[in-house]
Design a protein around this motif. Structure first.
Motif, PDB file in Angstrom:
ATOM      1  N   LEU A  54     -17.435 -18.124 -10.192  1.00 19.92           N
ATOM      2  CA  LEU A  54     -17.646 -19.333  -9.407  1.00 19.92           C
ATOM      3  C   LEU A  54     -17.587 -19.049  -7.912  1.00 19.92           C
ATOM      4  O   LEU A  54     -18.260 -19.713  -7.114  1.00 19.92           O
ATOM      5  CB  LEU A  54     -16.612 -20.391  -9.786  1.00 19.92           C
ATOM      6  N   ALA A  55     -16.782 -18.066  -7.514  1.00 19.71           N
ATOM      7  CA  ALA A  55     -16.732 -17.678  -6.102  1.00 19.71           C
ATOM      8  C   ALA A  55     -18.092 -17.167  -5.645  1.00 19.71           C
ATOM      9  O   ALA A  55     -18.565 -17.490  -4.546  1.00 19.71           O
ATOM     10  CB  ALA A  55     -15.662 -16.618  -5.879  1.00 19.71           C
ATOM     11  N   VAL A  56     -18.733 -16.374  -6.499  1.00 18.83           N
ATOM     12  CA  VAL A  56     -20.083 -15.886  -6.180  1.00 18.83           C
ATOM     13  C   VAL A  56     -21.050 -17.056  -6.097  1.00 18.83           C
ATOM     14  O   VAL A  56     -21.828 -17.188  -5.140  1.00 18.83           O
ATOM     15  CB  VAL A  56     -20.554 -14.870  -7.237  1.00 18.83           C
ATOM     16  N   GLU A  57     -21.022 -17.916  -7.104  1.00 22.63           N
ATOM     17  CA  GLU A  57     -21.907 -19.084  -7.150  1.00 22.63           C
ATOM     18  C   GLU A  57     -21.733 -19.966  -5.919  1.00 22.63           C
ATOM     19  O   GLU A  57     -22.702 -20.534  -5.394  1.00 22.63           O
ATOM     20  CB  GLU A  57     -21.615 -19.887  -8.417  1.00 22.63           C
ATOM     21  N   SER A  58     -20.493 -20.087  -5.433  1.00 23.00           N
ATOM     22  CA  SER A  58     -20.182 -20.985  -4.318  1.00 23.00           C
ATOM     23  C   SER A  58     -20.414 -20.355  -2.947  1.00 23.00           C
ATOM     24  O   SER A  58     -20.211 -21.016  -1.925  1.00 23.00           O
ATOM     25  CB  SER A  58     -18.725 -21.450  -4.430  1.00 23.00           C
ATOM     26  N   GLY A  59     -20.809 -19.089  -2.919  1.00 17.44           N
ATOM     27  CA  GLY A  59     -21.080 -18.436  -1.645  1.00 17.44           C
ATOM     28  C   GLY A  59     -19.834 -18.053  -0.874  1.00 17.44           C
ATOM     29  O   GLY A  59     -19.872 -17.914   0.357  1.00 17.44           O
ATOM     30  N   VAL A  60     -18.720 -17.860  -1.571  1.00 15.45           N
ATOM     31  CA  VAL A  60     -17.475 -17.453  -0.919  1.00 15.45           C
ATOM     32  C   VAL A  60     -17.648 -16.047  -0.334  1.00 15.45           C
ATOM     33  O   VAL A  60     -18.236 -15.168  -0.972  1.00 15.45           O
ATOM     34  CB  VAL A  60     -16.305 -17.489  -1.925  1.00 15.45           C
ATOM     35  N   LYS A  61     -17.138 -15.837   0.858  1.00 11.63           N
ATOM     36  CA  LYS A  61     -17.339 -14.564   1.556  1.00 11.63           C
ATOM     37  C   LYS A  61     -16.422 -13.448   1.071  1.00 11.63           C
ATOM     38  O   LYS A  61     -16.805 -12.280   1.046  1.00 11.63           O
ATOM     39  CB  LYS A  61     -17.140 -14.756   3.065  1.00 11.63           C
ATOM     40  N   HIS A  62     -15.177 -13.784   0.720  1.00  6.19           N
ATOM     41  CA  HIS A  62     -14.188 -12.738   0.421  1.00  6.19           C
ATOM     42  C   HIS A  62     -13.252 -13.224  -0.681  1.00  6.19           C
ATOM     43  O   HIS A  62     -12.592 -14.257  -0.548  1.00  6.19           O
ATOM     44  CB  HIS A  62     -13.396 -12.393   1.684  1.00  6.19           C
ATOM     45  N   LEU A  63     -13.181 -12.476  -1.748  1.00  6.85           N
ATOM     46  CA  LEU A  63     -12.280 -12.753  -2.872  1.00  6.85           C
ATOM     47  C   LEU A  63     -11.181 -11.709  -2.901  1.00  6.85           C
ATOM     48  O   LEU A  63     -11.459 -10.506  -2.894  1.00  6.85           O
ATOM     49  CB  LEU A  63     -13.062 -12.717  -4.188  1.00  6.85           C
ATOM     50  N   VAL A  64      -9.934 -12.174  -2.922  1.00  6.75           N
ATOM     51  CA  VAL A  64      -8.793 -11.267  -3.101  1.00  6.75           C
ATOM     52  C   VAL A  64      -8.142 -11.617  -4.432  1.00  6.75           C
ATOM     53  O   VAL A  64      -7.702 -12.750  -4.647  1.00  6.75           O
ATOM     54  CB  VAL A  64      -7.776 -11.384  -1.949  1.00  6.75           C
ATOM     55  N   TYR A  65      -8.101 -10.637  -5.326  1.00  5.15           N
ATOM     56  CA  TYR A  65      -7.512 -10.831  -6.660  1.00  5.15           C
ATOM     57  C   TYR A  65      -6.235 -10.025  -6.763  1.00  5.15           C
ATOM     58  O   TYR A  65      -6.187  -8.851  -6.379  1.00  5.15           O
ATOM     59  CB  TYR A  65      -8.500 -10.387  -7.746  1.00  5.15           C
ATOM     60  N   THR A  66      -5.184 -10.639  -7.293  1.00  5.05           N
ATOM     61  CA  THR A  66      -3.933  -9.919  -7.488  1.00  5.05           C
ATOM     62  C   THR A  66      -3.800  -9.502  -8.939  1.00  5.05           C
ATOM     63  O   THR A  66      -3.915 -10.315  -9.856  1.00  5.05           O
ATOM     64  CB  THR A  66      -2.718 -10.747  -7.039  1.00  5.05           C
ATOM     65  N   SER A  67      -3.575  -8.226  -9.157  1.00  6.29           N
ATOM     66  CA  SER A  67      -3.524  -7.614 -10.474  1.00  6.29           C
ATOM     67  C   SER A  67      -2.093  -7.166 -10.741  1.00  6.29           C
ATOM     68  O   SER A  67      -1.143  -7.939 -10.604  1.00  6.29           O
ATOM     69  CB  SER A  67      -4.522  -6.447 -10.520  1.00  6.29           C
ATOM     70  N   THR A  68      -1.896  -5.914 -11.093  1.00  5.24           N
ATOM     71  CA  THR A  68      -0.558  -5.366 -11.319  1.00  5.24           C
ATOM     72  C   THR A  68      -0.586  -3.859 -11.121  1.00  5.24           C
ATOM     73  O   THR A  68      -1.607  -3.216 -11.391  1.00  5.24           O
ATOM     74  CB  THR A  68      -0.045  -5.676 -12.745  1.00  5.24           C
ATOM     75  N   GLY A  69       0.521  -3.315 -10.673  1.00  2.22           N
ATOM     76  CA  GLY A  69       0.612  -1.880 -10.457  1.00  2.22           C
ATOM     77  C   GLY A  69       0.523  -1.070 -11.737  1.00  2.22           C
ATOM     78  O   GLY A  69       0.333   0.145 -11.692  1.00  2.22           O
ATOM     79  N   ALA A  70       0.658  -1.722 -12.895  1.00  2.00           N
ATOM     80  CA  ALA A  70       0.571  -0.991 -14.167  1.00  2.00           C
ATOM     81  C   ALA A  70      -0.860  -0.620 -14.528  1.00  2.00           C
ATOM     82  O   ALA A  70      -1.085   0.235 -15.383  1.00  2.00           O
ATOM     83  CB  ALA A  70       1.180  -1.819 -15.292  1.00  2.00           C
ATOM     84  N   VAL A  71      -1.839  -1.284 -13.885  1.00  2.00           N
ATOM     85  CA  VAL A  71      -3.241  -1.004 -14.193  1.00  2.00           C
ATOM     86  C   VAL A  71      -3.617   0.374 -13.665  1.00  2.00           C
ATOM     87  O   VAL A  71      -3.231   0.766 -12.567  1.00  2.00           O
ATOM     88  CB  VAL A  71      -4.161  -2.077 -13.580  1.00  2.00           C
ATOM     89  N   GLY A  72      -4.367   1.097 -14.463  1.00  2.00           N
ATOM     90  CA  GLY A  72      -4.809   2.424 -14.050  1.00  2.00           C
ATOM     91  C   GLY A  72      -5.821   2.949 -15.037  1.00  2.00           C
ATOM     92  O   GLY A  72      -6.619   2.185 -15.592  1.00  2.00           O
ATOM     93  N   ALA A  73      -5.787   4.244 -15.271  1.00  2.00           N
ATOM     94  CA  ALA A  73      -6.735   4.868 -16.190  1.00  2.00           C
ATOM     95  C   ALA A  73      -6.359   4.544 -17.631  1.00  2.00           C
ATOM     96  O   ALA A  73      -5.317   4.965 -18.115  1.00  2.00           O
ATOM     97  CB  ALA A  73      -6.757   6.375 -15.979  1.00  2.00           C
ATOM     98  N   GLY A  74      -7.202   3.778 -18.314  1.00  2.00           N
ATOM     99  CA  GLY A  74      -6.968   3.470 -19.710  1.00  2.00           C
ATOM    100  C   GLY A  74      -6.036   2.302 -19.919  1.00  2.00           C
ATOM    101  O   GLY A  74      -5.286   1.912 -19.019  1.00  2.00           O
TER     102      GLY A  74
END
Length: 316
Positions: free
Chosen positions: A113-133
């Motif tokens: 929806l951010a893309v659809e709405s023409g938003v300039k900058h999206l910041v997403y918060t994930s987690t430090g546990a994310v990585g390879a696999g």
């Protein structure tokens, strides 16, 4: 390393939509953005709740809606330049969180929806546990899939991966009320921690410089400690001995959730990978665990010293 190269703030009235503004991460981001001079809009379920009213009184524009109501999300995005995206997860417990499938679906929908709405900058918060696999824990792996989707989209996007929150360490159930502290790390094992208050300062800096941070994934943390450090720091802050030990084998055997988190720490997935020296350039007021215990964490720490209770990850 993190000197500003862009000038996203040339118009001091740019508006950022913050999801989760009545929670820990979103609240930190809303506060930091207000201090930095942004217009802040918050997506809230109940505008009459005490936390929503506090946001409104601080100067935040409230937009009522729900993740499942696509039209309310779309309306909230109208006229905003940036979005901070965070969703509750199953790791917050059945009352506070979403299922892993819901978290993934809503995180992806917000990005689309951010893309659809023409938003300039999206910041997403994930987690430090994310990585390879995959990690094998649903509420971590759902975030990895949201990250992967965001990277396919035609939008300037930045991803932050927070380390474990300092606030988690003063929850009931770790033994502080009994003069001890049990946690994931071995006495000599390092683990990065993050003060929730610091999250907003990092995100505000990212929004201020999309040229520098667009397309980047930033591991964020405030300090690195060992089990022995925690023993010394808690003892110092309490004014009496607080003995540290890792969770016992009996506890880990009885609690598969704790056991899996401990295994992920041993594998390095939860140890933290942030470049803290570089982050300090971005946020000179970065908090050490000692300064956090003496400052914004003091009240919760004192309460934990006198409050018994079962360990509840849902309030981390």
């Amino acid at each position: 390393m993190f000197k500003h190269e862009g000038n996203f703030m040339s118009d001091s009235k740019l508006r950022i939509l913050v999801f989760g503004a009545t929670g820990q991460q979103g609240g930190s981001v809303a506060s930091a953005l207000l201090k930095a001079g942004w217009q802040v809009r918050a997506f809230v379920r109940d505008p009459a709740s005490s936390k929503s009213v506090a946001l409104r009184d601080a100067g935040v524009e409230l937009m009522q809606g729900a993740f499942a109501d696509v039209e309310s999300v779309r309306r909230a995005m109208n006229g905003v330049n940036g979005i901070f995206s965070v969703q509750p997860s199953s790791g917050q417990g059945p009352t506070l969180g979403l299922t892993d499938e819901e978290e993934e679906r809503y995180g992806i929908a917000i990005a689309d929806l951010a893309v659809e709405s023409g938003v300039k900058h999206l910041v997403y918060t994930s987690t430090g546990a994310v990585g390879a696999g995959p990690t094998g824990m649903g509420h971590f792996d759902s975030k990895a899939r949201i990250e992967d989707h965001i990277r396919t989209l035609p939008i300037t996007a930045s991803i932050v991966r927070p380390a474990a929150f300092m606030e988690m360490l003063v929850m009931p159930g770790f033994g502080l009320d009994e003069g001890r502290f049990n946690f994931f790390a071995r006495p000599d094992q390092q683990m990065q921690l993050l003060a929730v208050e610091d999250i907003g300062k990092f995100v505000a800096a990212i929004f201020a410089d999309p040229v520098r941070f667009g397309g980047k994934t930033l591991e964020i943390a405030s300090d690195t400690v060992t089990g022995r450090d925690l023993e010394a720091l808690f003892t110092e802050a309490a004014g009496r001995p607080i003995a540290y030990s890792r969770f016992s084998d009996e506890v880990l055997t009885a609690n598969p959730f704790l056991r899996k988190l401990t295994e992920l720490l041993d594998e390095g997935r939860l140890a933290g990978k942030a470049d803290i020296d570089a982050l300090r350039e971005l946020n000179p007021d970065l908090q050490s665990f000692r300064s956090w215990l003496a400052g914004s964490g003091r009240k919760a720490f004192i309460e934990a010293l006198g409050k018994a209770g079962a360990w509840d990850y849902g309030h981390a």
